[in-house]
Design a protein around this motif. Sequence first.
Motif, PDB file in Angstrom:
ATOM      1  N   HIS A 173       0.830  -1.199   0.000  1.00  0.00           N
ATOM      2  CA  HIS A 173       0.000   0.000   0.000  1.00  0.00           C
ATOM      3  C   HIS A 173       0.872   1.260   0.000  1.00  0.00           C
ATOM      4  O   HIS A 173       0.557   2.238  -0.697  1.00  0.00           O
ATOM      5  CB  HIS A 173      -0.917  -0.019   1.221  1.00  0.00           C
ATOM      6  CG  HIS A 173      -2.058   0.948   1.117  1.00  0.00           C
ATOM      7  ND1 HIS A 173      -3.275   0.621   0.551  1.00  0.00           N
ATOM      8  CD2 HIS A 173      -2.174   2.247   1.519  1.00  0.00           C
ATOM      9  CE1 HIS A 173      -4.076   1.669   0.594  1.00  0.00           C
ATOM     10  NE2 HIS A 173      -3.438   2.662   1.188  1.00  0.00           N
ATOM     11  N   ILE A 174       1.955   1.233   0.766  1.00  0.00           N
ATOM     12  CA  ILE A 174       2.840   2.401   0.828  1.00  0.00           C
ATOM     13  C   ILE A 174       3.510   2.643  -0.521  1.00  0.00           C
ATOM     14  O   ILE A 174       3.690   3.791  -0.930  1.00  0.00           O
ATOM     15  CB  ILE A 174       3.913   2.200   1.933  1.00  0.00           C
ATOM     16  CG1 ILE A 174       3.265   2.246   3.307  1.00  0.00           C
ATOM     17  CG2 ILE A 174       5.007   3.277   1.837  1.00  0.00           C
ATOM     18  CD1 ILE A 174       4.182   1.910   4.466  1.00  0.00           C
ATOM     19  N   GLU A 175       3.837   1.598  -1.220  1.00  0.00           N
ATOM     20  CA  GLU A 175       4.421   1.767  -2.551  1.00  0.00           C
ATOM     21  C   GLU A 175       3.446   2.444  -3.498  1.00  0.00           C
ATOM     22  O   GLU A 175       3.857   3.210  -4.373  1.00  0.00           O
ATOM     23  CB  GLU A 175       4.885   0.402  -3.083  1.00  0.00           C
ATOM     24  CG  GLU A 175       6.127  -0.106  -2.355  1.00  0.00           C
ATOM     25  CD  GLU A 175       6.525  -1.516  -2.741  1.00  0.00           C
ATOM     26  OE1 GLU A 175       5.756  -2.150  -3.519  1.00  0.00           O
ATOM     27  OE2 GLU A 175       7.577  -1.978  -2.294  1.00  0.00           O
ATOM     28  N   GLN A 176       2.170   2.188  -3.324  1.00  0.00           N
ATOM     29  CA  GLN A 176       1.149   2.885  -4.118  1.00  0.00           C
ATOM     30  C   GLN A 176       1.080   4.358  -3.715  1.00  0.00           C
ATOM     31  O   GLN A 176       0.957   5.256  -4.550  1.00  0.00           O
ATOM     32  CB  GLN A 176      -0.211   2.225  -3.939  1.00  0.00           C
ATOM     33  CG  GLN A 176      -0.321   0.852  -4.556  1.00  0.00           C
ATOM     34  CD  GLN A 176      -0.096   0.881  -6.073  1.00  0.00           C
ATOM     35  OE1 GLN A 176      -0.652   1.720  -6.773  1.00  0.00           O
ATOM     36  NE2 GLN A 176       0.716  -0.039  -6.565  1.00  0.00           N
ATOM     37  N   VAL A 177       1.181   4.596  -2.395  1.00  0.00           N
ATOM     38  CA  VAL A 177       1.163   5.978  -1.881  1.00  0.00           C
ATOM     39  C   VAL A 177       2.372   6.748  -2.427  1.00  0.00           C
ATOM     40  O   VAL A 177       2.274   7.940  -2.754  1.00  0.00           O
ATOM     41  CB  VAL A 177       1.179   5.995  -0.345  1.00  0.00           C
ATOM     42  CG1 VAL A 177       1.404   7.400   0.195  1.00  0.00           C
ATOM     43  CG2 VAL A 177      -0.119   5.420   0.213  1.00  0.00           C
ATOM     44  N   ALA A 178       3.506   6.053  -2.526  1.00  0.00           N
ATOM     45  CA  ALA A 178       4.745   6.702  -3.006  1.00  0.00           C
ATOM     46  C   ALA A 178       4.556   7.278  -4.392  1.00  0.00           C
ATOM     47  O   ALA A 178       5.114   8.337  -4.736  1.00  0.00           O
ATOM     48  CB  ALA A 178       5.886   5.680  -2.993  1.00  0.00           C
ATOM     49  N   LEU A 179       3.758   6.590  -5.219  1.00  0.00           N
ATOM     50  CA  LEU A 179       3.503   7.096  -6.562  1.00  0.00           C
ATOM     51  C   LEU A 179       2.706   8.391  -6.510  1.00  0.00           C
ATOM     52  O   LEU A 179       2.865   9.275  -7.353  1.00  0.00           O
ATOM     53  CB  LEU A 179       2.740   6.036  -7.365  1.00  0.00           C
ATOM     54  CG  LEU A 179       3.475   4.711  -7.594  1.00  0.00           C
ATOM     55  CD1 LEU A 179       2.565   3.718  -8.318  1.00  0.00           C
ATOM     56  CD2 LEU A 179       4.759   4.938  -8.407  1.00  0.00           C
ATOM     57  N   GLU A 180       1.855   8.524  -5.483  1.00  0.00           N
ATOM     58  CA  GLU A 180       1.020   9.715  -5.351  1.00  0.00           C
ATOM     59  C   GLU A 180       1.796  10.918  -4.877  1.00  0.00           C
ATOM     60  O   GLU A 180       1.498  12.057  -5.266  1.00  0.00           O
ATOM     61  CB  GLU A 180      -0.127   9.443  -4.371  1.00  0.00           C
ATOM     62  CG  GLU A 180      -1.068   8.315  -4.781  1.00  0.00           C
ATOM     63  CD  GLU A 180      -2.100   8.001  -3.713  1.00  0.00           C
ATOM     64  OE1 GLU A 180      -2.276   8.836  -2.810  1.00  0.00           O
ATOM     65  OE2 GLU A 180      -2.703   6.921  -3.773  1.00  0.00           O
ATOM     66  N   VAL A 181       2.801  10.686  -4.008  1.00  0.00           N
ATOM     67  CA  VAL A 181       3.535  11.827  -3.427  1.00  0.00           C
ATOM     68  C   VAL A 181       4.812  12.139  -4.198  1.00  0.00           C
ATOM     69  O   VAL A 181       5.542  13.078  -3.855  1.00  0.00           O
ATOM     70  CB  VAL A 181       3.867  11.560  -1.935  1.00  0.00           C
ATOM     71  CG1 VAL A 181       2.606  11.382  -1.137  1.00  0.00           C
ATOM     72  CG2 VAL A 181       4.803  10.371  -1.779  1.00  0.00           C
ATOM     73  N   ALA A 182       5.126  11.322  -5.208  1.00  0.00           N
ATOM     74  CA  ALA A 182       6.361  11.523  -5.981  1.00  0.00           C
ATOM     75  C   ALA A 182       6.311  12.834  -6.749  1.00  0.00           C
ATOM     76  O   ALA A 182       5.258  13.244  -7.233  1.00  0.00           O
ATOM     77  CB  ALA A 182       6.564  10.359  -6.924  1.00  0.00           C
TER      78      ALA A 182
END
Length: 294
Positions: free
Chosen positions: A285-294
Amino acid sequence: MNVTIDKNSGYCFGVEFAIQMAEDELEHEETLYCLGDIVHNRMEVERLHGLGLRIIDREQLAELHDCKVLIRAHGEPPETYELALRNNLELIDASCPVVLKLQNRVKHAYDTSTRQNGQIVIYGQPGHAEVTGLTGQTGNRAIIVMTEPDLDQIDFTRPVTLFSQTTKSTAGFYRMKQLIEERIAAAKGEIASFDANDSICRQVSNREPALRKFAELHDVVIFVSGRKSSNGKALFSVVNQTNARSYFIENEQELQTEWFLGAQSVGICGATSTPMWLMQRVADHIEQVALEVA
């Protein structure tokens, strides 16, 4: 953003053993009863419920007859085994070997201290399943202490034997030991009659220094644990003292995007009652979040 799961986190031997026993039984049983949550992690309890594990309390246990009941890793007091005999219950005993050994030590110490007008004191959480099992070895006469005011229950002019719940903080235990020594001195008691036993599980206590190092390595630390877990609270305290950007969650739904702003590395760790599959789900889930905050 680099996301890393702490390889030293997750189930301790006792919890892993109990869950394996439950899964083995459920391969050929539609329903298996378990006295109390098999592990203090809601997500794992729900997964096992889907396989047929049914959590019961002590009142429900008294109503059961002629069936199988799992004893979880925390252990049980003698009266549970006596009830099982009366009700023809087959116990699947998954008590942790470390807890069983401690129960025997507490029972022996109680028998000895009774002859010396002594007191058994347990540093632990009142009402916790393990503590209930330990006090049961003393006929429920042990004194339970968690904080300094709890020490008022002790007569410091009489012998004191101190043990600890296996999952408590090492620092907390030695602080309690020091306070008892100070109280004995103030009461002009015999310090030689004080026997302090560090009975904290080393598989638990050794995680504290390892977690400190892990927390130092990452910008953000996500600690995954059930909110009922005594061990989870103790270990998160260690992480949070080391890294201010540490967050306690029960599952991936509690993650907040703003926690990861500006972070280059995220560490995921958990309690001895946290399943690895749950930490992996959080990492995904955090890896998905990382795409959002990149």
